[in-house]
Scaffold this active site. Structure first.
Site, mmCIF file in Angstrom:
data_model
loop_
_atom_site.group_PDB
_atom_site.id
_atom_site.type_symbol
_atom_site.label_atom_id
_atom_site.label_comp_id
_atom_site.label_asym_id
_atom_site.label_seq_id
_atom_site.Cartn_x
_atom_site.Cartn_y
_atom_site.Cartn_z
ATOM 1 N N ARG A 1 110.452 27.076 4.368
ATOM 2 C CA ARG A 1 110.154 28.011 5.441
ATOM 3 C C ARG A 1 111.092 29.221 5.346
ATOM 4 N NH1 ARG A 1 107.959 26.663 10.387
ATOM 5 N NH2 ARG A 1 108.809 24.558 10.365
ATOM 6 N N LEU A 45 112.946 31.687 7.240
ATOM 7 C CA LEU A 45 113.355 31.702 8.648
ATOM 8 C C LEU A 45 113.253 33.097 9.250
ATOM 9 C CD1 LEU A 45 116.434 29.385 8.112
ATOM 10 C CD2 LEU A 45 114.279 28.757 9.225
ATOM 11 N N GLY A 76 119.434 32.396 -0.543
ATOM 12 C CA GLY A 76 120.388 33.492 -0.713
ATOM 13 C C GLY A 76 120.830 33.746 -2.143
ATOM 14 N N GLU A 77 120.669 32.765 -3.009
ATOM 15 C CA GLU A 77 121.102 32.963 -4.393
ATOM 16 C C GLU A 77 119.945 32.974 -5.377
ATOM 17 O OE1 GLU A 77 125.547 31.077 -3.864
ATOM 18 O OE2 GLU A 77 124.030 29.799 -4.752
#
Lengths: 733, 318
Positions: free
Chosen positions: A617, A619, A693-694
């Site tokens: 998901r 967010l 994030g990476e």
């Protein structure tokens, strides 16, 4: 909340707030300069003095003596803390060598003293007058010289070697094979905000206002290093100007500020000079990676080998370039191994997507080479080697794996089929045009994360957790989670982060922050909902929270009725158990890049790039996109320009400023597109989200290198792809 | 930063006299390089003479049909001047290829000529550097030298002059006007302004102590096609690996100066004479080169960049 079985339908699935494209709730604070960063927290403690570090001028040796006479006599100087007046500090979590203390010098710009003065300028001027008498010894600074003899990494279960099937036999008999070696350089996080701390003592209690990604870890580390009861240590880090892993662990700014504050009897603030960010802190180790593939003519891999050598100070783990190769592609016969050179350079440690970043730069370059040898489309080669299970442990399925969908969607949106497949075959004026792709892969990690929520008598909700926002958007997604759970508008939720007095979160690192910290808030909100429902004798499982009310069975009560007698507080954490053992949890991307190479000068510029990502998901599509395009930008830097240049005689990174260490500038990044695939992963977290994030960084370097090959016909296997490495192979002019 | 005294002056003569009066004085205008170096204690002036009030901020036409650029004209103002963009486009293009918008707003014409090298060993005060500390040696020669010079360098120093503006001024045959402490003035052709390092790399220009730049003059317009091509590792905010300033006729004849390879903007008569023969011109420009292993690629890069510039001048698609 023990998360042991995948969630069914939950409140989050409504996605009224979660999953909506919401701008950062902390944005106005940041753009108006009101977000307090560590070094600017003038109001938290009165009478702050300024500390300035005296860094070592040599990379290895010993301090014979330190002469402070001249420095002490300078105007404004309050005290000077020297390394020789304290014993070597014990290692804190994540440290390879001691941060401070003793007379041994292990790396260039190691902190040898801290001059404390009334002003920054006075401290800096006096620091230049501290005279250190060195005994220099010759270190081993040359990674390339050490690499051939580097031993295997020793893990807790023995040497880091993994064998499945019979690689050598399968490789020898494969109809198509390649054997290639790639190199990646030492890299620096080079985040905007240098490490900084303000330390103050009240009796035995120490507070450090700092810039740190992992508050709970770092609180324990400070207590251990300074021999304090953890209950007497408080860290506070509400805002960070970037970290990328450089602030996972406490660095020297925090400990010398604390030691000097004790000595000076007043608060002391310390920021690392920019050169110290490069040489005093941590970096991503260089790697040398050999890849051997054997394949059938239809592209199916039968033999996969990946060996990676990196370096580090004490000879433990450096950069684990093989991690993804154990998981990414099917193939019956496999050999992977990791070696480590004991290297006298500053400490190597985690930098954004440690392992995969460097590993995929090699693996996905090698896959491109194999595709060419097979005469196959590089996208199709990846697809025929897809696996839905951990290929080393086939009874472990992926929790969800949409690699193929990422590649298909990405290829279509990018116009992959329109590229010229002939290397050097596409030209626009002076520009050689090239297209490249690579798979992005990064694990999704389950970590315990706790939070507390307070519903106040005015119906507003406060979220408290020591989670950090390192520019990622944590404030916003945590507020979205709480608002969704309690049926409140976003503006009725306040989020307080980064304070170690608050419940311990997962922190920010390894792209585990978003799904675990929101899951911790989710767990606390479940408890809060139960508490509220019980007060009205409603069933918390069927009650609906909406518009500031709780509703059940036709009955509707305002939340403020529940808090009429005082605020309601709930605290819980998400904890995981067997799910990560039973299921491999990873995120996937298809990266596509178009570059232009000046046929005369070899200058290479990215013209456009696209990532199609599957990460559970999403967010918040705005902050998630920001994470991905930021990571893609970092990938371009790693591909084209970023390299810590080592002086192998003196053992230091020479280009230790932002003029010499070239991260991309705006002009380097003209056009980026991100596609998020619809995916819910209930195995990964209660939020059905995974990390993201990476992911945007993983694979980008190889996509650029593969595009360079497509543009020029020159295969460069040594990053960064600076023009000096291929100029002589470009067409004559 | 070491303590220093500071004064403002209102005329060039006053500036030169003030600098002569105080030992260890430096002029300061934009300060974009000097202040950085003072913080690192690479520059340690005891006295700063602020020349921003001297009124030298105009661009005026000369009797010879050229332009006189006041020493305090900012990089931004110079690059955006309509006359410069029309008649000396190579200068405008070179300036905007350098630094950032913020720095160009502060940086001045005189100061830019005096910006110091970006050799990393010059910047790291723990390392040997004959330029920073005469006689201490050169750590760069056997060290990290990819960015550094290949021609006009010496055993004592392999640093480069880092700027862009001066490369264009060199190809335009600009002249530097100065005033000395005794009030006398002189005009120094730009080609003679920066010294080769030799044994004294710490002495970078022919300026005498206290001598102040008042203006840079440009001869009358040359016509031709004006090109500045700066090759660097990223697209902005990076110093040149190699740059080419060129003013070329339709037949490819003309003049070129090279940045990023030498202690000063590098212009060689034989190279100009050889044009449009790129190979011969590049040979002349890199004759006697003494590169390191790390920067030997600059020899080929000079030739290839020059070839690209010639192609551009011929009107081949950009």
């Amino acid at each position: 909340m023990k998360y042991t079985t995948p969630a069914g339908d939950t409140v989050i699935d409504r996605q009224r707030v979660v999953g909506q494209p919401t701008t950062r709730i902390d944005g106005p604070l940041k753009v108006t300069g009101h977000a307090p960063y560590a070094y600017e927290r003038h109001d938290v403690a009165a009478n702050q003095a300024y500390g300035y570090i005296v860094p070592s001028a040599i990379a290895k040796g010993r301090v014979r003596s330190i002469d402070l006479a001249e420095a002490k006599a300078q105007p404004g100087v309050i005290t000077i803390l020297t390394t020789t007046e304290v014993d070597e500090l014990p290692l804190g979590m994540g440290h390879t060598v001691p941060l401070f203390g003793g007379s041994e010098i292990r790396f260039y710009h190691q902190a040898l003293a801290l001059v404390v003065a009334e002003t920054f300028e006075q401290a800096r001027a006096a620091a230049k007058l501290v005279r250190v008498d060195y005994e220099r010894t010759q270190g081993n600074h040359d990674f390339h010289a050490l690499a051939p003899d580097a031993p295997l990494v020793e893990g807790s279960d023995g040497p880091d070697v993994s064998k499945v099937g019979d690689f050598e036999a399968a490789y020898a008999s494969a109809p198509v094979s390649i054997d290639v070696t790639y190199e990646t350089p030492h890299e620096s996080h080079a985040m905007m905000e240098p490490h900084a701390s303000i330390a103050a003592w009240e009796g035995e209690k120490l507070t450090i206002w700092t810039s740190n990604q992992m508050i709970a870890w770092s609180k324990q580390a400070v207590a251990k290093m300074l021999d304090l009861d953890p209950a007497n240590v408080r860290l506070d880090s509400p805002f960070l100007g970037g970290g990328f892993g450089a602030k996972l662990f406490v660095r020297v700014d925090a400990v010398v500020a604390a030691l000097a504050a004790k000595k000076a009897g007043r608060p002391v603030k310390v920021m690392l000079d920019r050169p110290l960010v490069f040489n005093n802190t941590t970096h991503r180790s260089a790697t040398i990676q050999r890849l051997r593939f054997g394949a059938e003519r239809d592209g199916r891999l039968t033999a996969i080998s990946h060996e990676c050598t990196s370096g580090n100070l004490a000879g433990q783990e450096g950069e684990n370039g093989i991690a993804q190769t154990r998981l990414l592609y099917a193939g019956a016969n496999r050999y992977t191994a990791q070696r480590i050179a004991r290297l006298d350079l500053p400490e190597a440690n985690a930098m954004r997507a440690p392992g995969e970043t460097a590993g995929l730069m090699a693996l996905e370059g090698a896959m491109d080479e194999l595709a060419e040898k097979l005469g196959m489309d590089p996208v199709e080669l990846r697809i025929v080697n897809d696996t839905q299970v951990d290929p080393e442990t086939p009874n472990r399925p992926y929790s969800s794996r949409m690699m193929v969908e990422c590649l298909r969607r990405g290829a279509e949106a990018f116009g992959w089929d329109k590229r010229n497949k002939t290397p050097g075959g596409m030209r626009e004026g002076r520009w050689l045009i090239g297209h490249g792709m690579a798979v992005g892969f990064r694990n999704s990690v389950q970590m315990k994360s706790a939070a507390r929520v307070r519903l106040s008598s005015n119906g507003k909700l406060t979220v408290e957790t020591d989670m950090t926002d390192i520019g990622t958007g944590s404030y916003t997604i945590l507020a979205q989670t709480a608002a969704e759970m309690l049926g409140l508008p976003l503006e009725d939720v306040t989020v307080t982060l980064g304070d170690s007095d608050m419940p311990a979160s997962c922190g920010s690192g390894g792209q585990w922050g978003a799904q675990n910290s929101t899951s911790g808030v989710y767990a606390a909100c479940v408890k809060l909902r139960e508490d509220i429902a019980e007060r009205f004798a409603m069933d918390p499982n069927t009650a609906e929270f909406a518009d500031g009310e709780i509703r059940s069975g036709g009955e509707s009560r305002k939340l403020t009725e529940a808090t009429a007698s005082g605020e309601i507080v709930a605290e819980d954490s998400v904890e995981y158990d067997e799910l990560s053992k039973k299921y491999q949890q990873s995120t996937f991307a298809g990266h596509f890049v178009e570059i232009a190479v000046d046929a005369y000068t070899g200058e290479t510029y990215v013209r456009r790039m696209l990532a199609a990502c599957a990460a559970g998901r999403i967010l918040n599509p705005i902050s998630a996109r920001s994470q991905v395009i930021g990571a893609m930008t970092m990938g371009v830097g790693g591909a084209l320009t970023e390299e810590l240049a080592v002086d192998t005689r003196f053992g230091f990174f020479v280009n230790h400023d932002l003029a010499g260490y070239e991260v991309p500038v705006h002009a380097d990044i003209p056009h980026q597109e991100v596609i998020f695939l619809d995916e819910l992963d209930a195995i990964a977290s209660p939020m059905k989200a995974k990390g993201v994030g990476e992911l945007g960084l993983c694979g980008v370097g190889a996509a650029v290198a593969n595009a360079l090959y497509n543009a020029t016909g020159v295969r460069v296997r040594e990053y960064p792809l600076t023009l000096d490495k291929y100029l002589d192979q470009l067409p004559a002019v | 930063m070491k303590p220093f005294s500071y004064e403002r002056v209102s005329s060039p003569a006053e500036a030169a006299a003030a600098a002569a009066r105080a030992g260890g004085a430096k002029f300061i205008a934009g300060g974009t390089n000097l202040l950085d170096l003072m913080k690192l204690e690479i520059e340690t002036p005891r006295h700063l003479v602020d020349v921003t009030g001297t009124g030298l901020d105009a661009i005026t036409e000369t009797d010879e049909g050229g332009l006189r650029i006041g020493a305090l004209v900012s990089n931004t103002a110079l690059a955006s001047d309509e006359r410069v963009k029309r008649d000396y486009a190579v200068l405008s293009r070179a300036i905007v290829a350098g630094a950032s918008g913020q720095l160009r707003n502060k940086a001045t014409t005189g100061g830019n000529l005096l910006q110091r090298t970006r050799c990393p060993y010059f910047y790291d005060t723990n390392q040997a550097c004959n330029k920073r500390k005469p006689g201490s040696g050169c750590a760069a020669k056997e060290g990290v030298s990819r960015q550094l010079g290949i021609v006009g360098v010496s055993d004592a120093c392999i640093a480069t002059y880092p700027g862009d503006m001066a490369v264009a001024l060199r190809v335009l045959d600009a002249v530097v006007e100065t005033v000395k402490a005794d009030g006398t003035t002189r005009a120094i052709p730009l080609g003679e302004f920066h010294r080769l390092w030799g044994d004294t790399p710490h002495i970078e220009t022919v300026l005498e102590p206290g001598e102040m730049i008042t203006a840079v003059t440009l001869p009358k317009p040359l016509g031709g096609t004006h090109i500045y091509h700066k090759v660097r590792d990223r697209r902005s905010y990076a110093f040149a690996l190699v740059s080419v300033a060129a003013v070329l006729d339709a037949d490819g004849k003309g003049r070129v100066a090279i940045g990023g390879i030498a202690p000063r903007p590098w212009r060689v008569e034989a190279a100009d004479a050889a044009l449009p023969d790129v190979k011969a011109a590049a040979r002349a420009l890199t004759q006697g080169a003494s590169p390191t292993d790390q920067n030997a690629f600059k020899i080929a890069l000079v030739e290839r960049t020059l070839a690209g510039v010639m192609a551009k001048a011929r009107g081949e698609a950009a």
